[in-house]
Motif scaffolding. Structure first.
Motif, PDB file in Angstrom:
ATOM      1  N   MET A 142      57.886  39.577  53.454  1.00 20.83           N
ATOM      2  CA  MET A 142      56.888  40.000  54.457  1.00 20.83           C
ATOM      3  C   MET A 142      56.121  38.781  54.944  1.00 20.83           C
ATOM      4  O   MET A 142      55.633  37.988  54.142  1.00 20.83           O
ATOM      5  CB  MET A 142      55.928  41.032  53.842  1.00 20.83           C
ATOM      6  N   ASN A 143      56.014  38.652  56.267  1.00 25.04           N
ATOM      7  CA  ASN A 143      55.244  37.548  56.819  1.00 25.04           C
ATOM      8  C   ASN A 143      53.857  38.033  57.258  1.00 25.04           C
ATOM      9  O   ASN A 143      53.521  39.211  57.118  1.00 25.04           O
ATOM     10  CB  ASN A 143      55.982  36.896  57.989  1.00 25.04           C
ATOM     11  N   SER A 144      53.076  37.113  57.812  1.00 24.91           N
ATOM     12  CA  SER A 144      51.697  37.433  58.183  1.00 24.91           C
ATOM     13  C   SER A 144      51.618  38.528  59.239  1.00 24.91           C
ATOM     14  O   SER A 144      50.787  39.436  59.161  1.00 24.91           O
ATOM     15  CB  SER A 144      50.989  36.169  58.691  1.00 24.91           C
ATOM     16  N   LEU A 145      52.490  38.459  60.257  1.00 25.75           N
ATOM     17  CA  LEU A 145      52.469  39.466  61.316  1.00 25.75           C
ATOM     18  C   LEU A 145      52.827  40.842  60.780  1.00 25.75           C
ATOM     19  O   LEU A 145      52.189  41.841  61.118  1.00 25.75           O
ATOM     20  CB  LEU A 145      53.446  39.062  62.429  1.00 25.75           C
ATOM     21  N   ALA A 188      52.395  41.867  57.730  1.00 27.43           N
ATOM     22  CA  ALA A 188      51.275  42.304  56.893  1.00 27.43           C
ATOM     23  C   ALA A 188      50.155  42.897  57.750  1.00 27.43           C
ATOM     24  O   ALA A 188      49.549  43.912  57.401  1.00 27.43           O
ATOM     25  CB  ALA A 188      50.750  41.131  56.072  1.00 27.43           C
ATOM     26  N   LYS A 189      49.864  42.275  58.885  1.00 26.18           N
ATOM     27  CA  LYS A 189      48.835  42.815  59.785  1.00 26.18           C
ATOM     28  C   LYS A 189      49.195  44.211  60.265  1.00 26.18           C
ATOM     29  O   LYS A 189      48.339  45.106  60.323  1.00 26.18           O
ATOM     30  CB  LYS A 189      48.659  41.885  60.994  1.00 26.18           C
ATOM     31  N   GLN A 190      50.447  44.428  60.595  1.00 27.11           N
ATOM     32  CA  GLN A 190      50.867  45.735  61.080  1.00 27.11           C
ATOM     33  C   GLN A 190      50.688  46.806  60.010  1.00 27.11           C
ATOM     34  O   GLN A 190      50.319  47.943  60.304  1.00 27.11           O
ATOM     35  CB  GLN A 190      52.333  45.660  61.534  1.00 27.11           C
ATOM     36  N   VAL A 191      50.949  46.428  58.749  1.00 24.98           N
ATOM     37  CA  VAL A 191      50.748  47.378  57.644  1.00 24.98           C
ATOM     38  C   VAL A 191      49.266  47.636  57.412  1.00 24.98           C
ATOM     39  O   VAL A 191      48.814  48.772  57.268  1.00 24.98           O
ATOM     40  CB  VAL A 191      51.418  46.840  56.357  1.00 24.98           C
ATOM     41  N   LEU A 192      48.472  46.574  57.392  1.00 26.02           N
ATOM     42  CA  LEU A 192      47.053  46.685  57.050  1.00 26.02           C
ATOM     43  C   LEU A 192      46.215  47.307  58.159  1.00 26.02           C
ATOM     44  O   LEU A 192      45.043  47.644  57.926  1.00 26.02           O
ATOM     45  CB  LEU A 192      46.502  45.299  56.698  1.00 26.02           C
ATOM     46  N   LEU A 193      46.754  47.475  59.357  1.00 23.90           N
ATOM     47  CA  LEU A 193      46.015  48.189  60.399  1.00 23.90           C
ATOM     48  C   LEU A 193      45.686  49.617  59.966  1.00 23.90           C
ATOM     49  O   LEU A 193      44.711  50.204  60.433  1.00 23.90           O
ATOM     50  CB  LEU A 193      46.835  48.219  61.696  1.00 23.90           C
ATOM     51  N   PRO A 225      50.092  52.060  46.625  1.00 24.22           N
ATOM     52  CA  PRO A 225      51.159  51.051  46.470  1.00 24.22           C
ATOM     53  C   PRO A 225      51.784  50.615  47.795  1.00 24.22           C
ATOM     54  O   PRO A 225      52.416  49.551  47.864  1.00 24.22           O
ATOM     55  CB  PRO A 225      52.193  51.778  45.587  1.00 24.22           C
ATOM     56  N   ASP A 226      51.634  51.413  48.848  1.00 19.97           N
ATOM     57  CA  ASP A 226      52.198  51.028  50.143  1.00 19.97           C
ATOM     58  C   ASP A 226      51.557  49.763  50.694  1.00 19.97           C
ATOM     59  O   ASP A 226      52.121  49.105  51.575  1.00 19.97           O
ATOM     60  CB  ASP A 226      52.029  52.169  51.155  1.00 19.97           C
ATOM     61  N   PHE A 227      50.349  49.432  50.199  1.00 17.43           N
ATOM     62  CA  PHE A 227      49.627  48.270  50.729  1.00 17.43           C
ATOM     63  C   PHE A 227      49.654  47.078  49.772  1.00 17.43           C
ATOM     64  O   PHE A 227      49.089  46.036  50.070  1.00 17.43           O
ATOM     65  CB  PHE A 227      48.165  48.637  51.023  1.00 17.43           C
ATOM     66  N   THR A 228      50.298  47.228  48.600  1.00 17.91           N
ATOM     67  CA  THR A 228      50.236  46.196  47.555  1.00 17.91           C
ATOM     68  C   THR A 228      50.733  44.835  48.044  1.00 17.91           C
ATOM     69  O   THR A 228      50.069  43.809  47.885  1.00 17.91           O
ATOM     70  CB  THR A 228      51.056  46.633  46.331  1.00 17.91           C
ATOM     71  N   GLU A 229      51.904  44.815  48.655  1.00 21.94           N
ATOM     72  CA  GLU A 229      52.487  43.540  49.083  1.00 21.94           C
ATOM     73  C   GLU A 229      51.653  42.877  50.166  1.00 21.94           C
ATOM     74  O   GLU A 229      51.405  41.671  50.136  1.00 21.94           O
ATOM     75  CB  GLU A 229      53.917  43.760  49.587  1.00 21.94           C
ATOM     76  N   ALA A 230      51.182  43.687  51.121  1.00 21.46           N
ATOM     77  CA  ALA A 230      50.373  43.133  52.211  1.00 21.46           C
ATOM     78  C   ALA A 230      49.045  42.603  51.686  1.00 21.46           C
ATOM     79  O   ALA A 230      48.565  41.548  52.115  1.00 21.46           O
ATOM     80  CB  ALA A 230      50.134  44.191  53.284  1.00 21.46           C
ATOM     81  N   LEU A 231      48.424  43.331  50.744  1.00 20.66           N
ATOM     82  CA  LEU A 231      47.152  42.879  50.172  1.00 20.66           C
ATOM     83  C   LEU A 231      47.341  41.571  49.398  1.00 20.66           C
ATOM     84  O   LEU A 231      46.482  40.690  49.443  1.00 20.66           O
ATOM     85  CB  LEU A 231      46.592  43.968  49.253  1.00 20.66           C
ATOM     86  N   ALA A 232      48.461  41.453  48.698  1.00 24.90           N
ATOM     87  CA  ALA A 232      48.720  40.219  47.948  1.00 24.90           C
ATOM     88  C   ALA A 232      48.858  39.035  48.891  1.00 24.90           C
ATOM     89  O   ALA A 232      48.422  37.926  48.596  1.00 24.90           O
ATOM     90  CB  ALA A 232      49.983  40.384  47.102  1.00 24.90           C
ATOM     91  N   LEU A 233      49.454  39.267  50.050  1.00 23.36           N
ATOM     92  CA  LEU A 233      49.641  38.179  51.012  1.00 23.36           C
ATOM     93  C   LEU A 233      48.313  37.674  51.567  1.00 23.36           C
ATOM     94  O   LEU A 233      48.182  36.504  51.917  1.00 23.36           O
ATOM     95  CB  LEU A 233      50.555  38.650  52.152  1.00 23.36           C
TER      96      LEU A 233
END
Length: 265
Positions: A1-4, A6-11, A22-30
């Motif tokens: 997962m890249n920064s862009l 991650a932003k799409q997930v975290l919106l 858990p759906d946000f775990t990877e994005a939060l770690a980034l």
């Protein structure tokens, strides 16, 4: 997962609800490894918290309790209207936030400048930053053949280019190289030449650029070259012939460049 990504997930992330999802775990770690992403994420959370507080602070309309107790039918009608209004307001707020977030992630592309002035400036910049050529040879015809074989036949197989090649060959000018350029998604042919007036025969001091006339706005009118002393040591002559626009530039002044133009383009 890249920064862009991650932003799409975290919106969709809600600070007070989704911390353990858990759906946000990877994005939060980034966000912990990417400072720019973390700054954006903190702003996103602050906005979500502020929006939630704003909704919580909306006061209950005065007299609502009395209306509920005194007239159920009127209450039901009024409540439905209020709910529709609140829902509509919520939709507007969400849509507005979505537009802001989208413009943050995907900023609008700047409008492309197709003017001849911009094209001329960019081509002079190519001379100054002189890139690696696609072909290097002293044979001008070989340069033209290479460019023609790489999608630029319509640019280098014109009567004006023929006349220029004849003129420079008469003046014992040799080729040095050629390159397929791209300007504002439009193809440009570049042919580089050596006048023989400098010590290094492989170093170009004449540069020909050819582009479709339709690719630029406000091109030079007619076949008479318009000379411009771009800066100290660089001069250009620009003209239009048929459906093509040309720039012949040289490392010198106007007197240096003029002999390489045909008498009649």
């Amino acid at each position: 997962m890249n920064s862009l990504e991650a932003k799409q997930v975290l919106l969709l992330y809600r600070p007070a609800v989704d911390r353990d999802d858990p759906d946000f775990t990877e994005a939060l770690a980034l966000t912990k490894a990417d400072p720019a992403l973390n700054t954006w994420f903190q702003q996103h959370c602050a906005f979500q918290n502020a929006a939630g507080s704003a909704f919580n602070d909306i006061p209950v309309p005065e007299g609502l309790k009395e209306q509920i107790l005194s007239e159920r039918k009127a209450h039901l009608t009024l409540t439905s209207r209020r709910r529709a209004l609140v829902a509509a307001c919520a939709v507007v707020v969400i849509a507005f936030c979505g537009v802001l977030s989208f413009r943050t992630i995907f900023p609008p592309k700047p409008t492309l400048d197709y003017s001849f002035a911009n094209f001329h400036t960019n081509m002079i910049g190519v001379i100054i930053r002189y890139p690696v050529m696609d072909i290097t040879t002293n044979n001008v015809q070989a340069i033209r053949s290479y460019l023609a074989q790489h999608g630029q036949s319509n640019l280098v197989s014109t009567p004006a280019v023929d006349k220029i090649v004849q003129t420079v060959q008469t003046a014992n000018v040799a080729g040095t190289g050629g390159k397929v350029l791209d300007w504002q998604d439009k193809p440009v042919a570049m042919i580089c030449l050596n006048s023989g007036k400098n010590a290094n025969p492989k170093k170009p001091d004449l540069f020909l650029f050819v582009v479709d006339k339709s690719a630029v706005t406000g091109p030079p009118l007619g076949p008479t070259p318009v000379f411009t002393q771009v800066r100290r040591g660089i001069v250009s002559g620009s003209w239009t012939s048929g459906d093509k626009t040309y720039i012949l530039a040289g490392l010198g002044d106007e007197d240096f460049l003029k002999p390489y133009f045909p008498v009649a383009l």
